[in-house]
Design a protein around this motif. Structure first.
Motif, PDB file in Angstrom:
ATOM      1  N   ASP A  32      11.703  -3.647   4.420  1.00 35.20           N
ATOM      2  CA  ASP A  32      10.500  -2.705   4.673  1.00 35.20           C
ATOM      3  C   ASP A  32       9.639  -3.549   5.835  1.00 35.20           C
ATOM      4  OD1 ASP A  32      11.398  -0.739   3.086  1.00 35.20           O
ATOM      5  OD2 ASP A  32      10.506  -1.358   1.411  1.00 35.20           O
ATOM      6  N   ILE A  33       9.513  -4.675   5.698  1.00 39.93           N
ATOM      7  CA  ILE A  33       8.515  -5.402   6.652  1.00 39.93           C
ATOM      8  C   ILE A  33       8.897  -5.246   7.911  1.00 39.93           C
ATOM      9  CG2 ILE A  33       7.478  -7.611   7.433  1.00 39.93           C
ATOM     10  CD1 ILE A  33       7.320  -8.697   4.426  1.00 39.93           C
ATOM     11  N   ASP A  34      10.301  -5.337   8.336  1.00 43.30           N
ATOM     12  CA  ASP A  34      10.507  -5.058   9.715  1.00 43.30           C
ATOM     13  C   ASP A  34      10.218  -3.737   9.998  1.00 43.30           C
ATOM     14  OD1 ASP A  34      11.584  -7.435   9.711  1.00 43.30           O
ATOM     15  OD2 ASP A  34      13.711  -7.241   9.374  1.00 43.30           O
ATOM     16  N   PHE A  35      10.397  -2.789   9.131  1.00 43.42           N
ATOM     17  CA  PHE A  35      10.041  -1.383   9.723  1.00 43.42           C
ATOM     18  C   PHE A  35       8.771  -1.160   9.772  1.00 43.42           C
ATOM     19  CE2 PHE A  35       8.198   2.558   7.638  1.00 43.42           C
ATOM     20  CZ  PHE A  35       8.763   3.441   8.972  1.00 43.42           C
ATOM     21  N   ILE A  36       7.809  -1.837   9.186  1.00 42.02           N
ATOM     22  CA  ILE A  36       6.281  -1.559   9.328  1.00 42.02           C
ATOM     23  C   ILE A  36       6.130  -2.436  10.962  1.00 42.02           C
ATOM     24  CG2 ILE A  36       4.032  -2.417   8.714  1.00 42.02           C
ATOM     25  CD1 ILE A  36       5.110  -0.109   7.317  1.00 42.02           C
ATOM     26  N   ARG A  44       0.654  -1.218   0.078  1.00 45.12           N
ATOM     27  CA  ARG A  44       0.058   0.116  -0.170  1.00 45.12           C
ATOM     28  C   ARG A  44       0.845   1.177   0.007  1.00 45.12           C
ATOM     29  NH1 ARG A  44      -5.194   1.921   1.922  1.00 45.12           N
ATOM     30  NH2 ARG A  44      -4.812   3.946   2.906  1.00 45.12           N
ATOM     31  N   LEU A  45       1.843   1.285   0.947  1.00 46.31           N
ATOM     32  CA  LEU A  45       2.865   2.413   0.802  1.00 46.31           C
ATOM     33  C   LEU A  45       3.571   2.623  -0.259  1.00 46.31           C
ATOM     34  CD1 LEU A  45       4.133   1.966   4.669  1.00 46.31           C
ATOM     35  CD2 LEU A  45       2.808   3.971   3.666  1.00 46.31           C
ATOM     36  N   GLN A  46       3.989   1.486  -1.008  1.00 50.32           N
ATOM     37  CA  GLN A  46       4.851   1.721  -2.307  1.00 50.32           C
ATOM     38  C   GLN A  46       3.873   2.136  -3.274  1.00 50.32           C
ATOM     39  OE1 GLN A  46       5.838  -2.517  -2.450  1.00 50.32           O
ATOM     40  NE2 GLN A  46       7.982  -2.239  -1.815  1.00 50.32           N
ATOM     41  N   GLY A  47       2.650   2.230  -3.329  1.00 51.04           N
ATOM     42  CA  GLY A  47       1.525   2.877  -4.102  1.00 51.04           C
ATOM     43  C   GLY A  47       1.507   4.231  -4.353  1.00 51.04           C
ATOM     44  N   SER A  48       2.065   4.862  -3.288  1.00 52.07           N
ATOM     45  CA  SER A  48       2.124   6.599  -3.209  1.00 52.07           C
ATOM     46  C   SER A  48       3.449   7.057  -3.125  1.00 52.07           C
ATOM     47  CB  SER A  48       1.268   6.941  -2.152  1.00 52.07           C
ATOM     48  OG  SER A  48       1.549   6.843  -0.951  1.00 52.07           O
ATOM     49  N   GLU A  49       3.636   8.270  -3.698  1.00 48.88           N
ATOM     50  CA  GLU A  49       4.957   8.940  -3.287  1.00 48.88           C
ATOM     51  C   GLU A  49       5.250   9.204  -2.062  1.00 48.88           C
ATOM     52  OE1 GLU A  49       7.155  13.059  -4.539  1.00 48.88           O
ATOM     53  OE2 GLU A  49       5.301  12.543  -5.427  1.00 48.88           O
ATOM     54  N   GLU A  50       4.269   9.496  -1.045  1.00 48.50           N
ATOM     55  CA  GLU A  50       4.630   9.699   0.274  1.00 48.50           C
ATOM     56  C   GLU A  50       4.980   8.519   1.116  1.00 48.50           C
ATOM     57  OE1 GLU A  50       4.642  12.251   3.836  1.00 48.50           O
ATOM     58  OE2 GLU A  50       4.776  12.580   1.691  1.00 48.50           O
ATOM     59  N   GLY A  51       4.123   7.484   0.518  1.00 50.47           N
ATOM     60  CA  GLY A  51       4.304   6.077   1.325  1.00 50.47           C
ATOM     61  C   GLY A  51       5.766   5.566   0.932  1.00 50.47           C
ATOM     62  N   ARG A  52       6.297   6.013  -0.305  1.00 51.23           N
ATOM     63  CA  ARG A  52       7.660   5.334  -0.957  1.00 51.23           C
ATOM     64  C   ARG A  52       8.625   6.200   0.128  1.00 51.23           C
ATOM     65  NH1 ARG A  52       4.789   5.079  -5.682  1.00 51.23           N
ATOM     66  NH2 ARG A  52       5.775   7.387  -6.349  1.00 51.23           N
ATOM     67  N   ARG A  53       8.379   7.503   0.316  1.00 46.91           N
ATOM     68  CA  ARG A  53       9.185   8.363   1.097  1.00 46.91           C
ATOM     69  C   ARG A  53       9.369   7.853   2.380  1.00 46.91           C
ATOM     70  NH1 ARG A  53       9.683  13.542   3.474  1.00 46.91           N
ATOM     71  NH2 ARG A  53       7.676  13.883   3.271  1.00 46.91           N
ATOM     72  N   MET A  54       8.331   7.304   3.040  1.00 43.48           N
ATOM     73  CA  MET A  54       8.291   6.774   4.303  1.00 43.48           C
ATOM     74  C   MET A  54       9.008   5.706   4.567  1.00 43.48           C
ATOM     75  SD  MET A  54       5.118   5.781   7.007  1.00 43.48           S
ATOM     76  CE  MET A  54       4.796   7.177   7.526  1.00 43.48           C
ATOM     77  N   LEU A  55       8.840   4.542   3.582  1.00 40.44           N
ATOM     78  CA  LEU A  55       9.649   3.465   3.515  1.00 40.44           C
ATOM     79  C   LEU A  55      11.007   3.775   3.397  1.00 40.44           C
ATOM     80  CD1 LEU A  55       7.249   1.053   1.171  1.00 40.44           C
ATOM     81  CD2 LEU A  55       7.748   0.881   3.837  1.00 40.44           C
TER      82      LEU A  55
END
Length: 230
Positions: free
Chosen positions: A117-121, A57-68
């Protein structure tokens, strides 16, 4: 006695291995509920699929990709609680700092390495727990903690929350600790679950950008209204 320092989850671990490690973590958390290693590890053991879906889900938006990519942190070492408490009363930053002071606790801390990324989430879910107490209004007593778990289950489908609710409810029925009757206890859990389902996904939110936002404003924006119980 399980030594939490020896616990780890291998890459591509089987369901059996994840369940075994989760049960070992439960043994530790029963006596040490704030253990930083087992707290996050049990979430990763049981919620890999949930976290993988959130990563997509996060990878689907620019803001989400920046968070990851940037992996913001709400760990104690990354927070200046004194500075946050100097913000105006009612703001997220001020109330967040005061929450720790009033409850005589420290911000979340983990020793686990973030390998993906899963560890981060998984880490992000754990460290947003205290923010959610503020936004939802659920207390830090037994009842409030169970309501927050029900909210997280409804909002994200967190399997660890389901396990905690199952064990917590069994304990409540054997030896009540919440100070409420069984019928009210179950009604409040149901209401919290339904509220979580009706609310915006909270792991999409970069709370570090909202320290100066009033808690009331952020709560209205992110959380469905709490139902009044008869």
């Amino acid at each position: 006695m399980v030594d939490p320092n020896t616990l780890s989850l291998p890459d591509n671990a089987s369901l059996f291995t994840r369940l075994r490690v989760a049960l070992q973590c439960l043994q530790v958390l029963k006596d040490d509920p704030a253990n930083p290693t087992c707290g996050q590890l049990i979430n990763i053991c049981l919620d890999l699929n949930v976290y993988a879906t959130l990563v997509q889900r996060l990878q689907g938006s620019e803001e989400g990709r920046r968070m990851l990519s940037e992996r913001p942190s709400l760990q104690g070492e990354d927070l200046d609680l004194a500075a946050l408490e100097r913000l105006p009363e009612g703001t997220l930053g001020h109330e967040f700092a005061r929450y720790f002071r009033d409850n005589k606790i420290s911000p979340f801390k983990t020793t686990l390495e973030l390998k993906n990324d899963i560890d981060f989430i998984g880490k992000r879910y754990r460290e947003t727990h205290d923010v959610l107490h503020l936004l939802t209004g659920y207390g830090t007593d037994v009842m409030g903690e169970m309501e927050l778990q029900a909210y997280a289950l409804g909002n994200l489908g967190i399997q660890t929350a389901k396990l905690i609710l199952a064990f917590g409810t069994l304990e409540q029925f054997k030896q009540p600790q919440s100070g409420v009757a069984r019928s009210e206890y179950l009604r409040r859990l149901k209401a919290a679950y339904q509220r979580g389902r009706a609310s915006q996904l909270f792991l999409d939110v970069w709370f570090e950008h909202h320290w100066e936002t009033p808690v009331a404003v952020l709560s209205t924006r992110l959380c469905a209204p709490a139902k009044q119980l008869n």
